[in-house]
Design an enzyme around this catalytic site. Structure first.
Site, short mmCIF file in Angstrom:
data_model
loop_
_atom_site.label_atom_id
_atom_site.label_comp_id
_atom_site.label_asym_id
_atom_site.label_seq_id
_atom_site.Cartn_x
_atom_site.Cartn_y
_atom_site.Cartn_z
N MET A 93 -32.14 4.08 -13.10
CA MET A 93 -31.37 5.17 -12.50
C MET A 93 -32.19 5.99 -11.50
O MET A 93 -32.22 7.22 -11.57
CB MET A 93 -30.80 6.06 -13.60
CG MET A 93 -29.83 5.33 -14.48
SD MET A 93 -28.55 4.49 -13.52
CE MET A 93 -27.28 4.29 -14.75
N ARG A 94 -32.84 5.28 -10.60
CA ARG A 94 -33.58 5.97 -9.54
C ARG A 94 -33.30 5.30 -8.21
O ARG A 94 -33.18 4.07 -8.14
CB ARG A 94 -35.09 5.91 -9.81
CG ARG A 94 -35.53 6.76 -10.97
CD ARG A 94 -37.03 6.75 -11.08
NE ARG A 94 -37.69 7.29 -9.90
CZ ARG A 94 -37.85 8.57 -9.64
NH1 ARG A 94 -37.39 9.47 -10.47
NH2 ARG A 94 -38.48 8.97 -8.56
N HIS A 134 -24.23 -2.96 -10.06
CA HIS A 134 -23.53 -1.70 -9.87
C HIS A 134 -22.13 -1.84 -10.48
O HIS A 134 -21.42 -2.81 -10.14
CB HIS A 134 -23.44 -1.37 -8.38
CG HIS A 134 -22.73 -0.10 -8.09
ND1 HIS A 134 -23.25 1.13 -8.43
CD2 HIS A 134 -21.52 0.15 -7.52
CE1 HIS A 134 -22.41 2.08 -8.07
NE2 HIS A 134 -21.35 1.51 -7.51
N GLU A 168 -20.34 -7.22 -17.43
CA GLU A 168 -21.69 -7.13 -16.83
C GLU A 168 -22.66 -8.08 -17.54
O GLU A 168 -23.47 -8.75 -16.89
CB GLU A 168 -22.24 -5.70 -16.97
CG GLU A 168 -21.62 -4.68 -16.05
CD GLU A 168 -22.37 -3.34 -16.10
OE1 GLU A 168 -23.60 -3.35 -16.03
OE2 GLU A 168 -21.70 -2.30 -16.22
N ASN A 220 -28.06 -4.68 -20.51
CA ASN A 220 -28.09 -5.78 -19.52
C ASN A 220 -29.42 -6.53 -19.59
O ASN A 220 -29.46 -7.75 -19.45
CB ASN A 220 -27.87 -5.23 -18.12
CG ASN A 220 -26.39 -5.06 -17.82
OD1 ASN A 220 -25.67 -6.04 -17.68
ND2 ASN A 220 -25.93 -3.82 -17.74
N LEU A 258 -28.06 3.70 -0.39
CA LEU A 258 -27.60 3.83 -1.77
C LEU A 258 -26.47 2.82 -2.00
O LEU A 258 -25.35 3.00 -1.52
CB LEU A 258 -27.11 5.26 -2.03
CG LEU A 258 -26.52 5.53 -3.42
CD1 LEU A 258 -27.56 5.32 -4.51
CD2 LEU A 258 -25.93 6.93 -3.50
N GLY A 295 -30.79 -0.54 -21.99
CA GLY A 295 -31.22 -1.91 -21.70
C GLY A 295 -30.32 -3.00 -22.24
O GLY A 295 -30.81 -4.09 -22.57
C1 GAR Z 1 -24.79 -0.37 -16.57
O1 GAR Z 1 -23.41 -0.10 -16.67
C2 GAR Z 1 -25.20 -0.57 -15.13
O2 GAR Z 1 -24.24 -1.25 -14.37
C3 GAR Z 1 -25.30 0.86 -14.68
O3 GAR Z 1 -25.95 1.52 -15.75
C4 GAR Z 1 -25.60 0.87 -16.96
C5 GAR Z 1 -26.89 0.50 -17.70
O4 GAR Z 1 -26.62 0.03 -18.99
N1 GAR Z 1 -26.03 0.98 -13.46
C6 GAR Z 1 -25.73 1.87 -12.53
O5 GAR Z 1 -24.82 2.66 -12.63
C7 GAR Z 1 -26.64 1.83 -11.31
N2 GAR Z 1 -26.12 2.68 -10.29
P1 GAR Z 1 -27.73 -0.76 -19.80
O6 GAR Z 1 -28.99 0.10 -19.78
O7 GAR Z 1 -27.17 -0.86 -21.20
O8 GAR Z 1 -27.91 -2.10 -19.14
#
Ligand code: GAR
Length: 196
Positions: A95-96, A114, A179, A18, A149, A16
């Site tokens: 992640m789903r 992404h 990000e 982000n 997707l 979490g």
């Molecule tokens: C981030 O890098 C996000 O862009 C990626 O998962 C990570 C989550 O980090 N998302 C994907 O790959 C979606 N396909 P976080 O839990 O520290 O925010």
């Protein structure tokens, strides 16, 4: 009415980071007065981000997806969402892949980040892909979620320079730093200049 801060539900599966950056932006950054986080949802009971959200006094909710079939699980998610009041669902490391029927309920309301150009690389392992292909630059994409997707309309993209990169951790750190700033900026763009 129009200028009321938008109500965000953030969906997570893990740490979490982000999510925290968006909360910071709502409290004292680019989203101040524009948005606030009303709830954090997770499909994983032990997602680190849930504890972080609770520490910040934000409501959390979890329905475990463990050993559940996708459609059955997403029916539970939809039932819960139908009882919530919100403007946007913000996927932040959720992640789903969501079922078509769930996505169709909320057109242009579900947003994802992404860590690649979605026109070039979709799905998992985007930083690993950039590293393995020795890219000198990659992109972060914030997009609407549709039935495919990582195929939804792009809201905004930002370059991630990958010079002086030696390890996969370097790629991740460089990308995540971008990000954390960029997701909130893209949400601001969405709120202030809504797109068709
Ligand atoms: C981030 O890098 C996000 O862009 C990626 O998962 C990570 C989550 O980090 N998302 C994907 O790959 C979606 N396909 P976080 O839990 O520290 O925010």
């Amino acid at each position: 009415m129009e200028n009321k801060p938008k109500r965000l539900i953030i969906f997570i599966s893990g740490r979490g980071s982000n999510m925290e950056a968006i909360m910071d932006a709502c409290e004292d950054g680019v989203l101040k007065g524009l948005a606030h986080v009303v709830c954090v949802y997770s499909n994983r009971i032990h997602a680190e981000g849930l504890a972080k959200a609770r520490e910040r006094g934000i409501d959390t909710f979890c329905i475990s997806s463990f050993k559940k079939e996708r459609a059955a699980y997403d029916k539970e998610v939809l039932r819960w969402l139908n009882g919530q009041t919100f403007d946007y669902i913000i996927l932040a490391g959720y992640m789903r892949v969501m079922s078509d029927f769930l996505v169709k309920e909320f057109p242009k309301k579900i947003i994802n980040i992404h860590p690649a150009d979605t026109l070039v690389h979709q799905g998992l392992g985007a930083y690993q892909w950039a590293f393995d292909n020795q890219l000198t630059e990659t992109k972060i994409t914030v997009h609407f979620v549709d039935e495919g997707l990582d195929t939804g309309a792009i809201i905004a993209q930002k370059n991630v320079p990958l010079v002086h990169i030696e390890t996969i951790d370097d790629v991740r750190n460089q990308g995540l730093a971008i990000e954390h700033e960029f997701y909130s900026e893209a949400i601001k763009l969405l709120i202030t200049k809504p797109q068709g």
